[in-house]
Motif scaffolding. Sequence first.
Motif, PDB file in Angstrom:
ATOM      1  N   PRO A  60      -9.085  14.611   2.203  1.00  0.00           N
ATOM      2  CA  PRO A  60      -8.441  16.014   2.282  1.00  0.00           C
ATOM      3  C   PRO A  60      -8.516  16.859   3.760  1.00  0.00           C
ATOM      4  O   PRO A  60      -9.176  16.304   4.702  1.00  0.00           O
ATOM      5  N   SER A  61      -7.631  17.682   3.705  1.00  0.00           N
ATOM      6  CA  SER A  61      -7.756  18.316   4.842  1.00  0.00           C
ATOM      7  C   SER A  61      -8.682  19.476   4.900  1.00  0.00           C
ATOM      8  O   SER A  61      -9.224  20.106   4.311  1.00  0.00           O
ATOM      9  N   ARG A  62      -9.284  19.239   6.363  1.00  0.00           N
ATOM     10  CA  ARG A  62     -10.497  20.140   6.640  1.00  0.00           C
ATOM     11  C   ARG A  62     -10.406  20.663   8.007  1.00  0.00           C
ATOM     12  O   ARG A  62      -9.715  20.218   8.989  1.00  0.00           O
ATOM     13  N   VAL A  63     -10.603  21.921   8.171  1.00  0.00           N
ATOM     14  CA  VAL A  63     -10.751  22.585   9.580  1.00  0.00           C
ATOM     15  C   VAL A  63     -11.447  21.727  10.500  1.00  0.00           C
ATOM     16  O   VAL A  63     -12.533  21.641  10.348  1.00  0.00           O
ATOM     17  N   GLY A  64     -10.710  21.427  11.590  1.00  0.00           N
ATOM     18  CA  GLY A  64     -11.468  20.605  12.601  1.00  0.00           C
ATOM     19  C   GLY A  64     -11.573  19.108  12.403  1.00  0.00           C
ATOM     20  O   GLY A  64     -12.339  18.323  13.300  1.00  0.00           O
ATOM     21  N   ALA A  83       0.831  -1.124   0.046  1.00  0.00           N
ATOM     22  CA  ALA A  83       0.079  -0.062  -0.297  1.00  0.00           C
ATOM     23  C   ALA A  83       0.947   1.210  -0.051  1.00  0.00           C
ATOM     24  O   ALA A  83       1.931   1.425   0.781  1.00  0.00           O
ATOM     25  N   GLY A  84       0.671   2.304  -0.576  1.00  0.00           N
ATOM     26  CA  GLY A  84       1.121   3.565  -0.919  1.00  0.00           C
ATOM     27  C   GLY A  84       0.633   4.653  -0.371  1.00  0.00           C
ATOM     28  O   GLY A  84      -0.530   4.653   0.029  1.00  0.00           O
ATOM     29  N   PHE A  85       1.386   5.517   0.153  1.00  0.00           N
ATOM     30  CA  PHE A  85       0.532   6.586   0.495  1.00  0.00           C
ATOM     31  C   PHE A  85       1.529   8.062   0.416  1.00  0.00           C
ATOM     32  O   PHE A  85       2.619   7.899  -0.146  1.00  0.00           O
ATOM     33  N   HIS A  86       0.962   9.148   0.107  1.00  0.00           N
ATOM     34  CA  HIS A  86       1.321  10.345  -0.182  1.00  0.00           C
ATOM     35  C   HIS A  86       0.711  11.555   1.002  1.00  0.00           C
ATOM     36  O   HIS A  86      -0.524  11.183   1.052  1.00  0.00           O
ATOM     37  N   VAL A  87       1.548  12.299   1.382  1.00  0.00           N
ATOM     38  CA  VAL A  87       0.875  13.540   2.025  1.00  0.00           C
ATOM     39  C   VAL A  87       1.553  14.671   1.785  1.00  0.00           C
ATOM     40  O   VAL A  87       2.622  14.786   1.606  1.00  0.00           O
ATOM     41  N   VAL A  88       0.825  15.716   1.528  1.00  0.00           N
ATOM     42  CA  VAL A  88       1.172  16.930   0.970  1.00  0.00           C
ATOM     43  C   VAL A  88       1.447  17.939   2.279  1.00  0.00           C
ATOM     44  O   VAL A  88       0.469  18.262   2.995  1.00  0.00           O
ATOM     45  N   SER A  93      -6.855  15.996  -7.016  1.00  0.00           N
ATOM     46  CA  SER A  93      -6.119  17.111  -6.759  1.00  0.00           C
ATOM     47  C   SER A  93      -5.754  17.132  -5.383  1.00  0.00           C
ATOM     48  O   SER A  93      -6.696  17.093  -4.528  1.00  0.00           O
ATOM     49  N   LEU A  94      -4.464  17.374  -4.914  1.00  0.00           N
ATOM     50  CA  LEU A  94      -3.984  17.167  -3.519  1.00  0.00           C
ATOM     51  C   LEU A  94      -3.558  18.858  -2.994  1.00  0.00           C
ATOM     52  O   LEU A  94      -2.825  19.333  -3.846  1.00  0.00           O
ATOM     53  N   GLY A  95      -4.366  19.103  -2.117  1.00  0.00           N
ATOM     54  CA  GLY A  95      -3.726  20.526  -1.413  1.00  0.00           C
ATOM     55  C   GLY A  95      -3.015  20.212  -0.037  1.00  0.00           C
ATOM     56  O   GLY A  95      -2.563  19.037   0.472  1.00  0.00           O
ATOM     57  N   PRO A  96      -2.501  21.404   0.582  1.00  0.00           N
ATOM     58  CA  PRO A  96      -1.978  21.468   1.783  1.00  0.00           C
ATOM     59  C   PRO A  96      -2.471  20.577   2.974  1.00  0.00           C
ATOM     60  O   PRO A  96      -3.852  20.771   3.006  1.00  0.00           O
ATOM     61  N   GLY A  97      -1.801  19.706   3.373  1.00  0.00           N
ATOM     62  CA  GLY A  97      -2.446  18.640   4.461  1.00  0.00           C
ATOM     63  C   GLY A  97      -3.251  17.785   3.941  1.00  0.00           C
ATOM     64  O   GLY A  97      -3.700  16.837   4.874  1.00  0.00           O
ATOM     65  N   ASP A  98      -3.465  17.594   2.802  1.00  0.00           N
ATOM     66  CA  ASP A  98      -4.319  16.284   2.160  1.00  0.00           C
ATOM     67  C   ASP A  98      -3.250  15.055   2.303  1.00  0.00           C
ATOM     68  O   ASP A  98      -2.249  15.052   2.116  1.00  0.00           O
ATOM     69  N   ALA A  99      -4.071  13.938   2.375  1.00  0.00           N
ATOM     70  CA  ALA A  99      -3.196  12.601   2.622  1.00  0.00           C
ATOM     71  C   ALA A  99      -4.140  11.627   1.426  1.00  0.00           C
ATOM     72  O   ALA A  99      -5.341  11.922   1.168  1.00  0.00           O
ATOM     73  N   ALA A 111      -2.472  15.228  13.377  1.00  0.00           N
ATOM     74  CA  ALA A 111      -1.590  15.140  14.258  1.00  0.00           C
ATOM     75  C   ALA A 111      -0.406  14.292  13.937  1.00  0.00           C
ATOM     76  O   ALA A 111       0.805  14.723  14.172  1.00  0.00           O
ATOM     77  N   ALA A 112      -0.708  13.134  13.503  1.00  0.00           N
ATOM     78  CA  ALA A 112       0.116  12.038  13.020  1.00  0.00           C
ATOM     79  C   ALA A 112       1.270  12.697  11.869  1.00  0.00           C
ATOM     80  O   ALA A 112       2.233  12.251  11.609  1.00  0.00           O
ATOM     81  N   ILE A 113       0.368  13.187  10.891  1.00  0.00           N
ATOM     82  CA  ILE A 113       1.275  13.835   9.760  1.00  0.00           C
ATOM     83  C   ILE A 113       2.426  14.831  10.298  1.00  0.00           C
ATOM     84  O   ILE A 113       3.296  14.872   9.802  1.00  0.00           O
ATOM     85  N   ASP A 114       1.808  15.674  11.230  1.00  0.00           N
ATOM     86  CA  ASP A 114       2.455  16.823  11.624  1.00  0.00           C
ATOM     87  C   ASP A 114       3.822  16.158  12.471  1.00  0.00           C
ATOM     88  O   ASP A 114       5.093  16.707  12.178  1.00  0.00           O
ATOM     89  N   LEU A 115       3.703  15.243  13.284  1.00  0.00           N
ATOM     90  CA  LEU A 115       4.742  14.538  13.898  1.00  0.00           C
ATOM     91  C   LEU A 115       5.572  13.596  13.020  1.00  0.00           C
ATOM     92  O   LEU A 115       6.968  14.019  13.161  1.00  0.00           O
ATOM     93  N   LEU A 116       5.165  13.175  12.034  1.00  0.00           N
ATOM     94  CA  LEU A 116       6.043  12.470  11.066  1.00  0.00           C
ATOM     95  C   LEU A 116       6.865  13.407  10.401  1.00  0.00           C
ATOM     96  O   LEU A 116       7.979  12.930  10.150  1.00  0.00           O
ATOM     97  N   GLY A 117       5.940  14.443   9.782  1.00  0.00           N
ATOM     98  CA  GLY A 117       7.050  15.276   8.853  1.00  0.00           C
ATOM     99  C   GLY A 117       7.880  15.875   9.732  1.00  0.00           C
ATOM    100  O   GLY A 117       9.195  16.189   9.430  1.00  0.00           O
TER     101      GLY A 117
END
Length: 311
Positions: free
Chosen positions: A141-145, A37-42, A59-65, A152-158
């Motif tokens: 997609p990244s959504r407020v809230g 399985a692959g993944f990408h996070v912007v 279309s992938l924007g900031p924070g999207d996985a 949180a996992a994305i932020d920590l991993l980055g």
Amino acid sequence: MDVVSDAIAAVRVGNPETTRVSVTGTWCTRIEGYQGAGFHVVLRGSCWLLPDSGDAPVSLGPGDAVLLPHGTGHILADSPTDERTVRQAVPLERWFASGEPFPGTVPDPGDTVQLLCGKYRLDRSRKHPLLAELPAVVHLPSRVGGNQELRAAIDLLGRELELRGPGSCIAVQSLLDLLLVYMIRSWMSDGAVGAWPGVLSDPVAAAALRALHTDPAATWTNDSLAVASGVSRATLARRFTTLVGRPPMAYLGWWRLTLAARMLRDTQDPLATIARRVGYGSPYAFSHAFRREFGTTPGRHRETADGRRRR
């Protein structure tokens, strides 16, 4: 154990891989299909994913996985590309191996795109139906809230990949495991199309599955499982079979052999030990059931798994 944890553990092989990618300007790269399985996070900027599955470009924007649970080949690019550009896409592995700036990049520091790209190695021979029904592309997609645990996992991993502090190797592996769980959990909670989100939200089916996964080696019967689920035997049989797609005891038999296949792959425990751990009274009964289900003996299955690991 819960069903999602068990479903992931049953197919996970080896350690996941990830890298942080930074590109600018015009670019286009191909990621071939693979057994996993692959993944990408912007992390910054935006880009497009064009799956080989024929699904529409994403279309992938900031924070999207985005999760590709079946290892679908795809293209990542700065924009929806034409056919000629797609044919000229540079394989991601060749780009990494060269150590050079992305081929064909038009420098534009103000338009930097930062990505986390990675993959999980999976043994797809005994995929749990919960994972099997995931679509080729799961866009989160990244959504407020929204999806706060995933964010949180994305932020920590980055941050961990950027700083590489003491203990980083263990931290990154643990965060990648967490990321996979949160991506699947987010898919299930965001209006997923499929049977299993409904299965796990049904109190009867969920209670029965929880009991079977907690102690698969127990001498379960339809009566004892109905008691554990808090309903009558008839209600359990009707609800479980309708939602899961097979009767409770048929699911238990399948799950026991799936667990056994993982133990044969990941351990050197003797057959008698494995048979006992998954609820069979003797190695003979276990071997007979295993061969009927897999079309091969437990010993040959282990030899095949060992051969795959050495390659």
